[in-house]
Design a protein around this motif. Structure first.
Motif, mmCIF file in Angstrom:
data_model
loop_
_atom_site.group_PDB
_atom_site.id
_atom_site.type_symbol
_atom_site.label_atom_id
_atom_site.label_comp_id
_atom_site.label_asym_id
_atom_site.label_seq_id
_atom_site.Cartn_x
_atom_site.Cartn_y
_atom_site.Cartn_z
ATOM 1 N N TYR A 129 0.826 -1.203 0.000
ATOM 2 C CA TYR A 129 0.000 0.000 0.000
ATOM 3 C C TYR A 129 0.866 1.261 0.000
ATOM 4 O O TYR A 129 0.604 2.214 -0.748
ATOM 5 C CB TYR A 129 -0.910 0.024 1.230
ATOM 6 N N SER A 130 1.899 1.278 0.835
ATOM 7 C CA SER A 130 2.714 2.490 0.953
ATOM 8 C C SER A 130 3.542 2.753 -0.296
ATOM 9 O O SER A 130 3.839 3.896 -0.622
ATOM 10 C CB SER A 130 3.634 2.398 2.175
ATOM 11 N N GLY A 132 2.576 2.032 -3.402
ATOM 12 C CA GLY A 132 1.725 2.391 -4.533
ATOM 13 C C GLY A 132 1.938 1.520 -5.755
ATOM 14 O O GLY A 132 1.412 1.816 -6.828
ATOM 15 N N ARG A 133 2.682 0.414 -5.592
ATOM 16 C CA ARG A 133 3.005 -0.459 -6.730
ATOM 17 C C ARG A 133 1.972 -1.558 -6.943
ATOM 18 O O ARG A 133 2.026 -2.268 -7.950
ATOM 19 C CB ARG A 133 4.375 -1.116 -6.515
ATOM 20 N N GLY A 134 1.047 -1.719 -6.006
ATOM 21 C CA GLY A 134 0.108 -2.830 -6.102
ATOM 22 C C GLY A 134 0.814 -4.132 -5.810
ATOM 23 O O GLY A 134 1.919 -4.160 -5.262
ATOM 24 N N GLY A 135 0.188 -5.234 -6.177
ATOM 25 C CA GLY A 135 0.832 -6.512 -5.953
ATOM 26 C C GLY A 135 -0.116 -7.682 -6.029
ATOM 27 O O GLY A 135 -1.310 -7.537 -6.318
ATOM 28 N N ALA A 174 -8.293 -3.896 -3.587
ATOM 29 C CA ALA A 174 -8.599 -3.474 -4.963
ATOM 30 C C ALA A 174 -8.216 -2.025 -5.235
ATOM 31 O O ALA A 174 -7.614 -1.710 -6.267
ATOM 32 C CB ALA A 174 -10.084 -3.696 -5.250
ATOM 33 N N LYS A 175 -8.534 -1.119 -4.317
ATOM 34 C CA LYS A 175 -8.244 0.300 -4.553
ATOM 35 C C LYS A 175 -6.748 0.596 -4.514
ATOM 36 O O LYS A 175 -6.317 1.669 -4.938
ATOM 37 C CB LYS A 175 -8.981 1.167 -3.538
ATOM 38 N N HIS A 176 -5.962 -0.369 -4.023
ATOM 39 C CA HIS A 176 -4.511 -0.208 -3.975
ATOM 40 C C HIS A 176 -3.818 -0.996 -5.090
ATOM 41 O O HIS A 176 -2.591 -1.062 -5.123
ATOM 42 C CB HIS A 176 -3.964 -0.669 -2.628
ATOM 43 N N GLY A 177 -4.598 -1.620 -5.957
ATOM 44 C CA GLY A 177 -4.019 -2.425 -7.023
ATOM 45 C C GLY A 177 -3.476 -3.761 -6.566
ATOM 46 O O GLY A 177 -2.634 -4.364 -7.229
ATOM 47 N N VAL A 178 -3.953 -4.244 -5.413
ATOM 48 C CA VAL A 178 -3.512 -5.537 -4.882
ATOM 49 C C VAL A 178 -4.593 -6.577 -5.142
ATOM 50 O O VAL A 178 -5.760 -6.361 -4.818
ATOM 51 C CB VAL A 178 -3.230 -5.455 -3.372
#
Length: 260
Positions: A129-130, A132-135, A174-178
């Protein structure tokens, strides 16, 4: 290479399924943290990856210890500059009928499979989350995430729980691209499974050959064990999938043992 520029941490990766996933990820360009209770074995696996031209780091980790998980995750992030993939794989097996299961063994099973998944997920998400790269978060479940078997009450309970955890992680991440997924293998010939064969033979009063044929592989369509590479290729598929279309889903890898 499908994972070029990515970094991964895999628990229970010094042997068995975890090691095969680690070797596969490294061949596909990922930097891999080999997290395991056995630090010497973790370093030995990392050395194998280095010898093959990959990048890896051995990490001592007891997945039931909050401090050990947080410290191991921090070490991997410091070494690799972040974390893109978590494979929560660490696990053990203890088999008894319910009336003979001790509370201590029940707690041990749930601690390794469920507490371990929670602690590593939480630590990993904070970094994902910190950054911002998702995962991608991948849990190694089992066909027992979908159905039950004799003698495995805590294992079945824990593996079902991973499905629920994955769905929550998928929604919150989801909102963090994870994204989050569960791999549900059938029986794989690892030391964990080999240990069960004589145990189940004794508990069920049958031969070891019958445990394999009439219990473990009874419901498969071809009488074959799932292989380490079957699971590793599925883990590569989830980690490298190009969109969030499959998040929250589980995939059964069992030679037709269970279908849905």
């Amino acid at each position: 290479m499908k994972l070029q520029g990515k970094s991964a941490i895999i628990t229970g990766a010094a042997s068995g399924i975890g090691k095969e996933i680690a070797m596969t990820y490294a061949r596909e360009g990922a930097k891999v943290a080999i997290a395991d209770l056995n630090f010497d074995a973790a370093n030995a696996t990392a050395d194998e990856i280095h010898a093959a031209g990959g990048q890896a780091l051995g990490v001592a980790m007891d997945v039931t210890s909050e401090d050990a998980v947080n410290d191991g995750m921090a070490a991997a992030v410091a070494a690799f500059g972040g974390v893109d993939i978590l494979v929560s794989n660490a696990g053990i097996q203890i088999v008894h009928p319910i009336e003979e299961f001790t509370h201590a063994d029940w707690q041990k099973m749930l601690a390794i499979h469920l507490d371990g998944a929670f602690l590593t997920t939480r630590a990993c998400l904070r970094h994902m989350y910190s950054s911002g790269r998702g995962g991608s978060i991948i849990y190694i479940g089992s066909v027992h995430s979908k159905e039950a078997s004799l003698l495995k009450a805590p294992y079945v309970t824990a593996k079902h729980g991973l499905i629920g955890l994955s769905k929550v992680v998928a929604k919150e991440g989801a909102k963090h691209g994870v994204r989050a997924n569960v791999i549900c293998p059938g029986f794989v010939r690892t030391p964990l499974v080999d240990k069960q064969i004589p145990e189940q033979a004794k508990a069920l009063g049958i031969s070891e050959a019958d445990v394999i044929k009439k219990v473990m592989l009874k419901e498969t369509l071809d009488g074959e064990f799932t292989t380490l590479q079957d699971v590793a290729e599925t883990a590569l598929f989830f980690a490298s999938f190009p969109s969030n279309a499959l998040t929250g889903q589980s995939l059964i890898v069992s030679h037709g043992w269970f279908m849905e």
